[in-house]
Motif scaffolding. Structure first.
Motif, PDB file in Angstrom:
ATOM      1  N   ILE B  97       0.883  -1.271   0.019  1.00 31.13           N
ATOM      2  CA  ILE B  97      -0.064  -0.137   0.074  1.00 31.13           C
ATOM      3  C   ILE B  97       1.077   1.054  -0.112  1.00 31.13           C
ATOM      4  O   ILE B  97       0.673   2.307  -0.744  1.00 31.13           O
ATOM      5  CB  ILE B  97      -0.908  -0.035   1.279  1.00 31.13           C
ATOM      6  CG1 ILE B  97      -1.840  -0.985   0.944  1.00 31.13           C
ATOM      7  CG2 ILE B  97      -1.614   1.416   1.352  1.00 31.13           C
ATOM      8  CD1 ILE B  97      -2.863  -1.428   2.135  1.00 31.13           C
ATOM      9  N   LYS B  98       2.002   1.134   0.775  1.00 28.45           N
ATOM     10  CA  LYS B  98       2.833   2.501   0.863  1.00 28.45           C
ATOM     11  C   LYS B  98       3.430   2.563  -0.690  1.00 28.45           C
ATOM     12  O   LYS B  98       3.699   3.804  -1.020  1.00 28.45           O
ATOM     13  CB  LYS B  98       3.880   2.065   1.757  1.00 28.45           C
ATOM     14  CG  LYS B  98       4.659   3.411   2.337  1.00 28.45           C
ATOM     15  CD  LYS B  98       5.623   2.935   3.611  1.00 28.45           C
ATOM     16  CE  LYS B  98       6.719   4.016   3.610  1.00 28.45           C
ATOM     17  NZ  LYS B  98       8.020   3.499   3.020  1.00 28.45           N
ATOM     18  N   ILE B  99       3.803   1.703  -1.048  1.00 27.44           N
ATOM     19  CA  ILE B  99       4.691   1.715  -2.616  1.00 27.44           C
ATOM     20  C   ILE B  99       3.579   2.349  -3.446  1.00 27.44           C
ATOM     21  O   ILE B  99       3.779   2.983  -4.272  1.00 27.44           O
ATOM     22  CB  ILE B  99       5.316   0.307  -2.942  1.00 27.44           C
ATOM     23  CG1 ILE B  99       6.478   0.034  -1.876  1.00 27.44           C
ATOM     24  CG2 ILE B  99       5.690   0.672  -4.458  1.00 27.44           C
ATOM     25  CD1 ILE B  99       7.069  -1.372  -2.073  1.00 27.44           C
ATOM     26  N   ILE B 100       2.463   1.676  -3.360  1.00 21.04           N
ATOM     27  CA  ILE B 100       1.292   2.217  -4.380  1.00 21.04           C
ATOM     28  C   ILE B 100       1.125   3.665  -4.261  1.00 21.04           C
ATOM     29  O   ILE B 100       0.775   4.360  -5.216  1.00 21.04           O
ATOM     30  CB  ILE B 100      -0.064   1.261  -4.491  1.00 21.04           C
ATOM     31  CG1 ILE B 100       0.310  -0.044  -4.593  1.00 21.04           C
ATOM     32  CG2 ILE B 100      -1.074   1.641  -5.113  1.00 21.04           C
ATOM     33  CD1 ILE B 100      -0.809  -1.200  -4.234  1.00 21.04           C
ATOM     34  N   ASP B 101       0.940   4.018  -2.902  1.00 20.19           N
ATOM     35  CA  ASP B 101       0.431   5.277  -2.838  1.00 20.19           C
ATOM     36  C   ASP B 101       1.473   6.337  -3.261  1.00 20.19           C
ATOM     37  O   ASP B 101       1.339   7.205  -3.870  1.00 20.19           O
ATOM     38  CB  ASP B 101       0.317   5.696  -1.377  1.00 20.19           C
ATOM     39  CG  ASP B 101      -1.081   4.915  -0.609  1.00 20.19           C
ATOM     40  OD1 ASP B 101      -1.831   4.784  -1.725  1.00 20.19           O
ATOM     41  OD2 ASP B 101      -1.131   4.916   0.407  1.00 20.19           O
ATOM     42  N   GLU B 102       2.809   5.667  -2.912  1.00 16.29           N
ATOM     43  CA  GLU B 102       4.001   6.601  -3.369  1.00 16.29           C
ATOM     44  C   GLU B 102       3.883   6.902  -4.983  1.00 16.29           C
ATOM     45  O   GLU B 102       4.295   7.826  -5.433  1.00 16.29           O
ATOM     46  CB  GLU B 102       5.218   5.992  -2.876  1.00 16.29           C
ATOM     47  CG  GLU B 102       6.533   6.628  -3.074  1.00 16.29           C
ATOM     48  CD  GLU B 102       7.682   5.854  -2.714  1.00 16.29           C
ATOM     49  OE1 GLU B 102       8.615   6.057  -3.589  1.00 16.29           O
ATOM     50  OE2 GLU B 102       7.733   4.964  -1.865  1.00 16.29           O
ATOM     51  N   HIS B 103       3.632   5.724  -5.485  1.00 14.05           N
ATOM     52  CA  HIS B 103       3.835   5.859  -6.951  1.00 14.05           C
ATOM     53  C   HIS B 103       2.670   6.350  -7.703  1.00 14.05           C
ATOM     54  O   HIS B 103       2.637   6.772  -8.957  1.00 14.05           O
ATOM     55  CB  HIS B 103       4.227   4.367  -7.548  1.00 14.05           C
ATOM     56  CG  HIS B 103       5.542   4.060  -7.274  1.00 14.05           C
ATOM     57  ND1 HIS B 103       6.048   3.528  -6.039  1.00 14.05           N
ATOM     58  CD2 HIS B 103       6.735   4.500  -8.002  1.00 14.05           C
ATOM     59  CE1 HIS B 103       7.201   3.345  -6.167  1.00 14.05           C
ATOM     60  NE2 HIS B 103       7.852   3.700  -7.288  1.00 14.05           N
ATOM     61  N   LEU B 104       1.666   6.397  -7.021  1.00 14.88           N
ATOM     62  CA  LEU B 104       0.341   7.045  -7.810  1.00 14.88           C
ATOM     63  C   LEU B 104       0.419   8.470  -7.641  1.00 14.88           C
ATOM     64  O   LEU B 104       0.248   9.264  -8.690  1.00 14.88           O
ATOM     65  CB  LEU B 104      -0.861   6.620  -6.802  1.00 14.88           C
ATOM     66  CG  LEU B 104      -1.345   5.330  -7.114  1.00 14.88           C
ATOM     67  CD1 LEU B 104      -2.566   5.026  -6.178  1.00 14.88           C
ATOM     68  CD2 LEU B 104      -2.416   5.315  -8.410  1.00 14.88           C
ATOM     69  N   LYS B 105       1.147   8.885  -6.506  1.00 13.99           N
ATOM     70  CA  LYS B 105       1.541  10.256  -6.396  1.00 13.99           C
ATOM     71  C   LYS B 105       2.440  10.684  -7.490  1.00 13.99           C
ATOM     72  O   LYS B 105       2.490  11.925  -8.235  1.00 13.99           O
ATOM     73  CB  LYS B 105       2.180  10.416  -5.100  1.00 13.99           C
ATOM     74  CG  LYS B 105       2.154  12.071  -4.460  1.00 13.99           C
ATOM     75  CD  LYS B 105       2.320  12.104  -3.091  1.00 13.99           C
ATOM     76  CE  LYS B 105       2.638  13.744  -2.877  1.00 13.99           C
ATOM     77  NZ  LYS B 105       3.492  13.913  -1.818  1.00 13.99           N
ATOM     78  N   LEU B 106       3.384   9.912  -7.576  1.00 13.33           N
ATOM     79  CA  LEU B 106       4.668  10.093  -8.667  1.00 13.33           C
ATOM     80  C   LEU B 106       3.920  10.420 -10.004  1.00 13.33           C
ATOM     81  O   LEU B 106       4.430  10.836 -10.626  1.00 13.33           O
ATOM     82  CB  LEU B 106       5.478   9.050  -8.428  1.00 13.33           C
ATOM     83  CG  LEU B 106       6.493   8.781  -9.659  1.00 13.33           C
ATOM     84  CD1 LEU B 106       7.932   9.547  -8.986  1.00 13.33           C
ATOM     85  CD2 LEU B 106       6.971   7.313  -9.900  1.00 13.33           C
ATOM     86  N   ALA B 107       2.903   9.357 -10.227  1.00 14.76           N
ATOM     87  CA  ALA B 107       2.466   9.300 -11.635  1.00 14.76           C
ATOM     88  C   ALA B 107       1.266  10.367 -11.826  1.00 14.76           C
ATOM     89  O   ALA B 107       0.651  10.583 -12.888  1.00 14.76           O
ATOM     90  CB  ALA B 107       1.641   7.995 -11.862  1.00 14.76           C
ATOM     91  N   GLU B 108       1.186  11.101 -10.734  1.00 13.13           N
ATOM     92  CA  GLU B 108       0.117  12.091 -10.555  1.00 13.13           C
ATOM     93  C   GLU B 108      -1.487  11.433 -10.943  1.00 13.13           C
ATOM     94  O   GLU B 108      -2.110  12.102 -11.531  1.00 13.13           O
ATOM     95  CB  GLU B 108       0.280  13.431 -11.735  1.00 13.13           C
ATOM     96  CG  GLU B 108       1.573  14.126 -11.231  1.00 13.13           C
ATOM     97  CD  GLU B 108       2.016  15.095 -12.341  1.00 13.13           C
ATOM     98  OE1 GLU B 108       1.325  15.211 -13.352  1.00 13.13           O
ATOM     99  OE2 GLU B 108       3.518  15.282 -12.244  1.00 13.13           O
ATOM    100  N   LEU B 109      -1.590  10.162 -10.172  1.00 13.40           N
ATOM    101  CA  LEU B 109      -2.792   9.563 -10.705  1.00 13.40           C
ATOM    102  C   LEU B 109      -3.545   9.197  -9.302  1.00 13.40           C
ATOM    103  O   LEU B 109      -4.216   8.412  -9.424  1.00 13.40           O
ATOM    104  CB  LEU B 109      -2.461   8.280 -11.427  1.00 13.40           C
ATOM    105  CG  LEU B 109      -2.175   8.571 -12.951  1.00 13.40           C
ATOM    106  CD1 LEU B 109      -1.541   7.301 -13.523  1.00 13.40           C
ATOM    107  CD2 LEU B 109      -3.208   9.271 -13.658  1.00 13.40           C
ATOM    108  N   GLU B 110      -3.082   9.975  -8.324  1.00 12.29           N
ATOM    109  CA  GLU B 110      -4.005   9.552  -6.840  1.00 12.29           C
ATOM    110  C   GLU B 110      -5.340   9.481  -7.187  1.00 12.29           C
ATOM    111  O   GLU B 110      -5.970   8.651  -6.480  1.00 12.29           O
ATOM    112  CB  GLU B 110      -3.660  10.868  -5.906  1.00 12.29           C
ATOM    113  CG  GLU B 110      -2.198  10.658  -5.727  1.00 12.29           C
ATOM    114  CD  GLU B 110      -1.546  12.057  -5.702  1.00 12.29           C
ATOM    115  OE1 GLU B 110      -1.502  12.659  -6.677  1.00 12.29           O
ATOM    116  OE2 GLU B 110      -1.030  12.552  -4.553  1.00 12.29           O
TER     117      GLU B 110
END
Lengths: 251, 237
Positions: B97-110
């Motif tokens: 979950i932590k990694i997904i959240d971080e990468h969603l933010k990175l991809a600007e797709l939260e």
């Protein structure tokens, strides 16, 4: 509302036309009973519960045959679509049986399994198997290479690739195969109940034919048609709920 | 230090030679672009690096690589967050979950976490594909014309986004494109692939961070001209 009106108006128009033709005197009212008489018979069948008993018999055979035929179709299709050895073993066998009209096997199946449910369920499963197998076989074979490459770089587990990539990518094909299977299953349940059955919608239609109860025959046909349409729509509804992404892939 | 080293790489398909004894090296954290016309062997080269096609010669490359394709290859049946989580084998759900959240933010797709790829734009799908590789912690990113099907405006935005990501994560990138401008803007080095071999190499010395304005500078235009000529010379000869 407008859509509903457009759906219902032609049906009402057809029923009125039918009623008028039956009463016109040009046709025999016994051979071409009006819808009012057909619905009265249907109501009678509902009150006496015979229609529910027939529905229960037909549905049970249909669901079991559909399930078995689909399960074998999907499992064997997954193997033949992805594995050359399986393809080489199964393909010639399947290709021999596939051109057979499924109803042609019914007399043989009756001799083998008797006139019980076993023969009917086997006949339905046999007929359903082919469209489901063929679609699954083609579906898993058509997966875009980029999906497999991406997946291989992301995981080392070939079970995960099969379960999460290969199988889901074939789901739209499998669903199309099962929908064809549903239509075929209805043909088979009807035909298999025409001979050697003591219940079911096919049996009801054949008995009504023998007793010249055309109104009952048409009533049972309407129930069979409605059941077919309902099953198909329920299947589409359920698959859209279980696999919400499908609606994007069948644009 | 070489992160990727290729010696005498040849790829032969049934009836023709797709790559002829190619040599290639990339340093760790370097951004290399390869330009070439259709049929020059660009895609075959990336496939050979990834080990997807049989080849002759020697390829040394880290095990953990990610690849991006022009058609995105985001899994249509998985949501954005499930796509990103695909390569996270062996991580517990809390870590995932932590990694997904971080990468969603990175991809600007939260806000697209539970959307399916078909509900996204081309640029967004490509960001999911890159986020998926980054979440998997790929050391090397092989990008095969990733922005080939995007419109010019989205392409510019994606180039800037990619540069930001590259600066932050310092991954080694091999970026294949037919767009000379894109190659110069993004890369430290541009290689020209023609007739199944490398025919030119250009060091790009624009300072980083780069912005769009360099595309209008005289130096940029000179480079563009030189690479263009290198590409076309070999077609004529």
């Amino acid at each position: 509302m407008k859509k509903f009106l457009w759906f219902i108006l032609p049906i009402i128009f057809l029923l009125i036309l039918w009623e008028m033709i039956s009463h016109s005197g040009f046709v025999s009212i016994t051979l071409f009973p009006p819808p009012s008489k057909v619905f009265a018979s249907l109501w009678e069948m509902i009150i006496s519960k015979t229609i529910f008993l027939d529905l229960r018999d037909s549905l049970w055979r249909l669901i079991l045959g559909l399930f078995l035929g689909s399960a074998f179709g999907v499992i064997i299709g997954l193997f033949t679509g992805r594995n050359k050895i399986f393809e080489n073993i199964f393909l010639p066998i399947i290709q021999i049986f596939r051109p057979l009209p499924p109803v042609a096997i019914i007399p043989l199946v009756i001799i083998w399994f008797g006139i019980d449910d076993g023969a009917k369920i086997f006949s339905i499963a046999f007929a359903v198997f082919f469209p489901v197998w063929l679609n699954t076989h083609i579906g898993v074979g058509r997966i875009a290479q980029e999906f497999l490459w991406s997946a291989k770089l992301l995981t080392a587990s070939s079970i995960k690739i099969f379960h999460k990539i290969v199988f889901p990518s074939a789901i739209p094909f499998i669903i199309a195969g099962i929908r064809t299977g549903i239509a075929v299953a209805f043909v088979m349940v009807f035909v298999s109940e025409l001979s050697g059955a003591s219940g079911g919608l096919g049996y009801r239609i054949s008995i009504s034919s023998l007793t010249y109860r055309i109104d009952e025959m048409i009533a049972a046909l309407i129930v069979l048609g409605a059941l077919g349409a309902l099953t198909d729509q329920l299947f589409v509804f359920a698959t859209n709920k279980i696999f919400p992404w499908i609606k994007f892939s069948i644009k | 230090m070489n992160h990727i080293l290729v010696k005498n790489l040849s790829v032969n398909y049934k009836n023709f030679c797709a790559l002829k004894s190619v040599n290639f090296d990339v340093n760790k954290g370097e951004f290399v672009a390869i330009v070439g016309k259709s049929g020059s062997g660009k895609t075959t080269f990336l496939k050979a690096l990834a080990g997807f096609v049989p080849f002759l010669g020697q390829v040394t490359i880290p095990k953990n690589i990610g690849m991006m394709f022009q058609n995105y290859a985001t899994f249509a049946w998985l949501t954005v967050s499930e796509n990103i989580a695909f390569g996270l084998d062996g991580k517990n759900s809390k870590e995932q979950i932590k990694i997904i959240d971080e990468h969603l933010k990175l991809a600007e797709l939260e806000d697209k976490r539970d959307k399916y790829p078909a509900e996204l734009s081309g640029g967004q799908m490509q960001r999911v594909a890159l986020a998926r590789s980054l979440a998997h912690n790929s050391e090397v990113l092989l990008m095969d014309e990733p922005y080939g099907s995007l419109d010019a405006y989205t392409r510019d935005k994606m180039q800037q986004w990619l540069l930001n990501i590259w600066t932050k994560y310092n991954k080694t990138i091999v970026f294949v494109t037919h767009n000379i401008e894109e190659a110069i803007f993004l890369a430290d080095r541009v290689l020209v692939l023609n007739d199944q071999k490398f025919v030119g190499e250009y060091k790009i010395s624009f300072t980083r961070p780069r912005n769009e304005s360099i595309k209008f500078s005289p130096e940029f235009n000179i480079l563009r001209q030189e690479i263009f000529e290198s590409l076309n010379q070999h077609l004529v000869s």
